[in-house]
Design an enzyme around this catalytic site. Structure first.
Site, mmCIF file in Angstrom:
data_model
loop_
_atom_site.group_PDB
_atom_site.id
_atom_site.type_symbol
_atom_site.label_atom_id
_atom_site.label_comp_id
_atom_site.label_asym_id
_atom_site.label_seq_id
_atom_site.Cartn_x
_atom_site.Cartn_y
_atom_site.Cartn_z
ATOM 1 C CG ASN A 221 -12.716 -12.375 16.881
ATOM 2 O OD1 ASN A 221 -13.748 -11.701 16.770
ATOM 3 N ND2 ASN A 221 -12.419 -13.032 17.995
ATOM 4 C CG HIS B 115 -11.680 -11.842 22.742
ATOM 5 N ND1 HIS B 115 -12.982 -12.305 22.836
ATOM 6 C CD2 HIS B 115 -11.103 -12.093 23.943
ATOM 7 C CE1 HIS B 115 -13.175 -12.815 24.039
ATOM 8 N NE2 HIS B 115 -12.054 -12.707 24.722
ATOM 9 C CB SER C 117 -6.269 -10.066 21.352
ATOM 10 O OG SER C 117 -5.815 -10.156 22.686
ATOM 11 C CG ASP D 3 -12.659 -15.492 21.432
ATOM 12 O OD1 ASP D 3 -12.953 -14.845 20.412
ATOM 13 O OD2 ASP D 3 -13.411 -15.577 22.411
HETATM 14 C C1 GAR Z 1 -16.082 -5.470 21.355
HETATM 15 O O1 GAR Z 1 -15.615 -5.045 22.608
HETATM 16 C C2 GAR Z 1 -15.454 -6.782 20.945
HETATM 17 O O2 GAR Z 1 -14.165 -6.930 21.447
HETATM 18 C C3 GAR Z 1 -16.403 -7.776 21.580
HETATM 19 O O3 GAR Z 1 -17.668 -7.222 21.349
HETATM 20 C C4 GAR Z 1 -17.576 -5.807 21.403
HETATM 21 C C5 GAR Z 1 -18.330 -5.223 20.225
HETATM 22 O O4 GAR Z 1 -18.416 -3.834 20.326
HETATM 23 N N1 GAR Z 1 -16.247 -9.063 20.971
HETATM 24 C C6 GAR Z 1 -16.284 -10.213 21.649
HETATM 25 O O5 GAR Z 1 -16.503 -10.269 22.846
HETATM 26 C C7 GAR Z 1 -16.043 -11.456 20.810
HETATM 27 N N2 GAR Z 1 -15.756 -12.581 21.626
HETATM 28 P P1 GAR Z 1 -18.935 -2.958 19.099
HETATM 29 O O6 GAR Z 1 -20.236 -3.571 18.654
HETATM 30 O O7 GAR Z 1 -19.122 -1.595 19.681
HETATM 31 O O8 GAR Z 1 -17.883 -2.991 18.039
#
Ligand code: GAR
Length: 209
Positions: free
Chosen positions: A127, A129, A156, A165
């Protein structure tokens, strides 16, 4: 004032060569920039892997078009069609297995996952985050860091365990919070680092198996 990031471990993809190609399945709910960064690393021969399928759970998720642009199959699985998280995860497992996936990458997957999914890919689920875990878990990692007034946050990449997470951290990048940052400006700089570390973290996790 600098906005350069500290990355740990500071390894680059050139230093990691995977003897066997990984068969990746990407789970994504949003715009898919992290999926693109992995697909680019593969296309450029830096990451020995194939993305077998992208599964998305929001009908409008832009990630589906990005997958299409790379010729990657994408499958829409709507969590609202299932009565429990477990029932939904069974469908994810079946879909991922049907595409021959052996590593699952949650790249902006905004769903809590259950042991049904995690146990189907033991230690082979990753994952990303947008915070320096264990701080600011959950859906609004960037907003939480701003609201808390911390001066450094980041991103992370970790192996997935049943608690949200959490799980062994593979790689992190620290990003300073700058005067006047908004959620958008900060998230943009965090995402630059996400794109930097995600492909390397996948390779690193696979190498350590
Ligand atoms: C990313 O910033 C990721 O870290 C976050 O969603 C975004 C997706 O961006 N994930 C979380 O918050 C999970 N808890 P993307 O669709 O452009 O890859």
């Amino acid at each position: 004032m600098t906005d350069s990031a500290i990355i740990s471990p500071n390894v680059s993809l050139d230093e990691i060569s995977l003897p066997e190609p990984l068969s990746l399945g990407v789970l994504a709910s949003g715009k898919g920039s992290n999926m693109v960064t992995v697909a680019n690393a593969i296309a450029q021969g830096q990451l020995n892997a194939t993305i077998k399928v992208v599964i998305y759970n929001k009908a409008q998720a832009l990630v589906q078009h990005k997958a299409q642009a790379f010729g990657i199959p994408s499958v829409f699985c709507n969590h609202r069609d299932y009565s429990s998280r477990e029932a939904f995860d069974h469908v994810l497992v079946d879909t991922l297995k049907s595409y021959g996936v052996n590593w699952v990458i949650m790249a902006g997957w905004m769903r809590v996952v259950t042991p049904v999914l995690i146990n189907a890919f033991p230690n082979q689920m990753i994952n990303i985050h947008p915070s320096l875990l264990p701080s600011f878990k959950g859906v609004n990692g960037v907003e939480q860091a701003l609201a808390a007034g911390v001066k450094i946050t980041g991103c992370s990449v970790h192996l997935v365990q049943p608690e949200v997470d959490s799980g062994p951290i593979i790689m992190q990048a620290a990003v300073p919070i700058l005067e006047g940052d908004t959620t958008d400006t900060l998230h943009q700089r965090i995402q630059q680092q996400e794109h930097h570390i995600l492909p390397s973290a996948i390779a690193l996790a696979a190498l350590r198996q």
